[in-house]
Design a protein around this motif. Sequence first.
Motif, PDB file in Angstrom:
ATOM      1  N   ALA A  78      42.163  72.502-102.180  1.00 14.85           N
ATOM      2  CA  ALA A  78      41.470  73.275-101.146  1.00 14.85           C
ATOM      3  C   ALA A  78      41.408  74.756-101.473  1.00 14.85           C
ATOM      4  O   ALA A  78      40.541  75.473-100.959  1.00 14.85           O
ATOM      5  N   SER A  79      42.316  75.217-102.337  1.00 16.32           N
ATOM      6  CA  SER A  79      42.305  76.629-102.741  1.00 16.32           C
ATOM      7  C   SER A  79      41.412  76.884-103.940  1.00 16.32           C
ATOM      8  O   SER A  79      41.305  78.031-104.388  1.00 16.32           O
ATOM      9  N   GLY A  80      40.801  75.822-104.477  1.00 15.39           N
ATOM     10  CA  GLY A  80      39.830  76.012-105.550  1.00 15.39           C
ATOM     11  C   GLY A  80      40.281  75.633-106.936  1.00 15.39           C
ATOM     12  O   GLY A  80      39.549  75.851-107.904  1.00 15.39           O
ATOM     13  N   VAL A  81      41.482  75.047-107.084  1.00 13.98           N
ATOM     14  CA  VAL A  81      41.932  74.620-108.414  1.00 13.98           C
ATOM     15  C   VAL A  81      41.069  73.450-108.874  1.00 13.98           C
ATOM     16  O   VAL A  81      40.868  72.480-108.131  1.00 13.98           O
ATOM     17  N   LYS A  82      40.600  73.546-110.108  1.00 19.07           N
ATOM     18  CA  LYS A  82      39.730  72.511-110.670  1.00 19.07           C
ATOM     19  C   LYS A  82      40.355  71.933-111.937  1.00 19.07           C
ATOM     20  O   LYS A  82      41.240  72.560-112.538  1.00 19.07           O
ATOM     21  N   SER A 221      40.175  63.320 -92.378  1.00 29.09           N
ATOM     22  CA  SER A 221      39.875  63.458 -90.954  1.00 29.09           C
ATOM     23  C   SER A 221      38.556  62.813 -90.557  1.00 29.09           C
ATOM     24  O   SER A 221      38.268  62.705 -89.362  1.00 29.09           O
ATOM     25  N   TYR A 222      37.763  62.354 -91.554  1.00 30.18           N
ATOM     26  CA  TYR A 222      36.402  61.910 -91.251  1.00 30.18           C
ATOM     27  C   TYR A 222      35.719  63.052 -90.479  1.00 30.18           C
ATOM     28  O   TYR A 222      35.758  64.190 -90.894  1.00 30.18           O
ATOM     29  N   MET A 223      35.083  62.768 -89.340  1.00 25.63           N
ATOM     30  CA  MET A 223      34.501  63.819 -88.511  1.00 25.63           C
ATOM     31  C   MET A 223      35.290  63.988 -87.212  1.00 25.63           C
ATOM     32  O   MET A 223      34.752  64.344 -86.171  1.00 25.63           O
ATOM     33  N   LEU A 224      36.603  63.741 -87.313  1.00 24.73           N
ATOM     34  CA  LEU A 224      37.475  63.803 -86.143  1.00 24.73           C
ATOM     35  C   LEU A 224      38.391  65.020 -86.185  1.00 24.73           C
ATOM     36  O   LEU A 224      39.468  65.027 -85.578  1.00 24.73           O
ATOM     37  N   TYR A 225      37.964  66.047 -86.911  1.00 23.81           N
ATOM     38  CA  TYR A 225      38.782  67.247 -87.089  1.00 23.81           C
ATOM     39  C   TYR A 225      39.077  67.960 -85.768  1.00 23.81           C
ATOM     40  O   TYR A 225      40.031  68.725 -85.668  1.00 23.81           O
ATOM     41  N   HIS A 226      38.272  67.707 -84.749  1.00 23.64           N
ATOM     42  CA  HIS A 226      38.514  68.347 -83.447  1.00 23.64           C
ATOM     43  C   HIS A 226      39.743  67.765 -82.750  1.00 23.64           C
ATOM     44  O   HIS A 226      40.188  68.313 -81.730  1.00 23.64           O
ATOM     45  N   PRO A 234      35.629  74.184 -84.542  1.00 21.77           N
ATOM     46  CA  PRO A 234      34.649  73.228 -85.086  1.00 21.77           C
ATOM     47  C   PRO A 234      33.564  73.863 -85.948  1.00 21.77           C
ATOM     48  O   PRO A 234      33.123  73.257 -86.927  1.00 21.77           O
ATOM     49  N   GLU A 235      33.147  75.066 -85.614  1.00 18.05           N
ATOM     50  CA  GLU A 235      32.060  75.682 -86.390  1.00 18.05           C
ATOM     51  C   GLU A 235      32.458  75.977 -87.834  1.00 18.05           C
ATOM     52  O   GLU A 235      31.597  76.071 -88.709  1.00 18.05           O
ATOM     53  N   VAL A 236      33.753  76.113 -88.101  1.00 19.11           N
ATOM     54  CA  VAL A 236      34.197  76.376 -89.480  1.00 19.11           C
ATOM     55  C   VAL A 236      33.883  75.177 -90.382  1.00 19.11           C
ATOM     56  O   VAL A 236      33.702  75.314 -91.587  1.00 19.11           O
ATOM     57  N   PHE A 237      33.787  74.002 -89.793  1.00 17.67           N
ATOM     58  CA  PHE A 237      33.573  72.765 -90.549  1.00 17.67           C
ATOM     59  C   PHE A 237      32.096  72.482 -90.834  1.00 17.67           C
ATOM     60  O   PHE A 237      31.780  71.489 -91.493  1.00 17.67           O
ATOM     61  N   ALA A 238      31.189  73.324 -90.356  1.00 12.90           N
ATOM     62  CA  ALA A 238      29.756  73.009 -90.383  1.00 12.90           C
ATOM     63  C   ALA A 238      29.285  72.518 -91.738  1.00 12.90           C
ATOM     64  O   ALA A 238      28.640  71.461 -91.854  1.00 12.90           O
ATOM     65  N   ASP A 239      29.566  73.245 -92.803  1.00  9.03           N
ATOM     66  CA  ASP A 239      29.184  72.828 -94.157  1.00  9.03           C
ATOM     67  C   ASP A 239      30.326  72.115 -94.867  1.00  9.03           C
ATOM     68  O   ASP A 239      30.103  71.161 -95.618  1.00  9.03           O
ATOM     69  N   ILE A 240      31.546  72.575 -94.615  1.00  7.27           N
ATOM     70  CA  ILE A 240      32.721  72.024 -95.309  1.00  7.27           C
ATOM     71  C   ILE A 240      32.839  70.520 -95.077  1.00  7.27           C
ATOM     72  O   ILE A 240      33.207  69.756 -95.975  1.00  7.27           O
ATOM     73  N   ARG A 241      32.514  70.047 -93.894  1.00  5.47           N
ATOM     74  CA  ARG A 241      32.655  68.627 -93.566  1.00  5.47           C
ATOM     75  C   ARG A 241      31.757  67.738 -94.424  1.00  5.47           C
ATOM     76  O   ARG A 241      32.038  66.541 -94.605  1.00  5.47           O
ATOM     77  N   LEU A 242      30.675  68.305 -94.975  1.00  5.33           N
ATOM     78  CA  LEU A 242      29.732  67.542 -95.791  1.00  5.33           C
ATOM     79  C   LEU A 242      29.982  67.714 -97.282  1.00  5.33           C
ATOM     80  O   LEU A 242      29.461  66.942 -98.088  1.00  5.33           O
ATOM     81  N   GLU A 243      30.773  68.696 -97.649  1.00  7.20           N
ATOM     82  CA  GLU A 243      30.983  69.029 -99.060  1.00  7.20           C
ATOM     83  C   GLU A 243      32.336  68.574 -99.602  1.00  7.20           C
ATOM     84  O   GLU A 243      32.565  68.623-100.809  1.00  7.20           O
ATOM     85  N   THR A 244      33.220  68.144 -98.715  1.00  5.29           N
ATOM     86  CA  THR A 244      34.621  67.942 -99.092  1.00  5.29           C
ATOM     87  C   THR A 244      34.970  66.456 -99.105  1.00  5.29           C
ATOM     88  O   THR A 244      34.737  65.754 -98.124  1.00  5.29           O
ATOM     89  N   PRO A 245      35.558  65.964-100.199  1.00  6.99           N
ATOM     90  CA  PRO A 245      35.900  64.529-100.275  1.00  6.99           C
ATOM     91  C   PRO A 245      37.090  64.169 -99.401  1.00  6.99           C
ATOM     92  O   PRO A 245      37.992  64.966 -99.162  1.00  6.99           O
TER      93      PRO A 245
END
Length: 401
Positions: A78-82, A221-226, A234-245
Amino acid sequence: MARPPFTGSFTQQPPIPEEGIAAALEVMRSGRLHRYNIADGEEPEVALLEKEYAAWQGARYCLAVASGGQAMQIALRASGVKPGDKVLTNAFTLAPVPGAIAAVGAEPVLVEITGDLVIDLDDLAAKATASGARHLLLSNMRGHLADMDRLMQVAKANNLTVIEDCAHTMGATWNGRKSGNFGLAGCFSAQTYKHMNAGEGGLLTSDDAEFMARATMMSGSYMLYHRHGAGPAPEVFADIRLETPNMSARMDNLRAAILRPQLATLDAAIAGWNQRYDRIARALAQHPAIRLPNRPPQEFYVGSSIQFLIPGITPEKAQTFLAANAVQGVELKWFGSVEPLAFTSAHQSWRYVPPQDLPQTDATLSGLFDMRLPLTFSFDDCDLIAGHILDAASALHEVAA
C-alpha cells in the motif's frame, strides 16, 4: 544451598479474560464470524476493535488483519513497494520481517545493528544512499527502540518511507510518542506470544487516508469499507476501490471478540511485564560477564522478553551455558547458532535474501541470549530464574579465569 530447578513454563500465557470468552461464545452462537456478516443495526467485533485500538494507539486509522505478517505485507504494497524494489530493514530481526519484503517481490537490504540491539543509524544512512532504497521496514526487534527522533531525521534526509514493525513494542514510547506513530504506518501482532493473544491476528495503523484506503481494499473489504471502525471517509475510496487488488487477509469477529477485553487491560499488563523485566535485569546486571543493552531515558519499553549479552563467548561455551540453564528448567534462546532454532534465526539462514556482509551484527549476535517473560511468572519465579542464569554465568566465568 543449591537452588531448586524452575518447573514452570516459558510458553504459558494467562487465560483469555472471562469477558473475552463470553464475547467469543456470543459470536459463535450468532454464526456471524465473518467481519462483514452483520445484522441491521449491529456493529461487528472487528469494527469495534479497530475503533478502540485506534483510540488507544493515538492513530487516526486502524485496520484489523489476519496476522502481523499480513499487516507488514499489506503496508509495503500500500505504500508503493513494487517487485524488484530494495527495502531496508534491520539485520537482527525475526524471519517474518525479511519474509514480508520477499513476499511482495522486493529485495531486503540489511542494515547493521549496534551493541544495544537497535538499527545502526550511520549504516542506515550509508545503505540508503548506496542502495537507492526508498522504504525502511523498521523492526523494533525484541522491544528495543532506536533513537526515533534521529531515525526520522535520517529517513527524511534520504527520502525514506518508514513502516514500523511493532510486534514487540505495542505500548512502548520514545519521548512520550507511541511506537508505530513515527512513520507512515505501524504494524502490530496479536499472535500468542505478543502483547495481546488471539492465536494469530494483526493490526495496521496510520494517519494517511489514501494509504489506509489502499490497505483496506487489499485486506479484502470488497466494497464494504464503510463497515470499518476506524477507516477513511468513503470518498477516499472513489478510485482506490477500483484500482486495488483484494488479498483476503481479514480478521474475523471471533478473534476480535477475545482481543477487545485484553486491550482494555493492556496498560496493566505492560506494567506487569516491566516489573518482571526490571527484577531480572537488576539481578543480571550485577554479573561481570553479563551485559544488558542500554535503555535510554527517552525509551519506555515493554519488557515481555529480556535480552542479555556475554561478549566474547565462544560457540562451545554458549552451548554449555544453554545446557546448564536447561538442566535447571531455564529456557534461553541464542542468536549465535549456525542453524535456526524455533523462532531464532540469523541472516545467513534466510536464503531468499542475497548474502550480505554484516560483521558488526554477527559479532553482537554471537553473544546474545534471549528469554521470554510471560505474565504467568511470579516474582519468586523471576528471582529463581535469574539465580540459575547467574550460577551458569559464574561457572563459565570461573572456567575462563
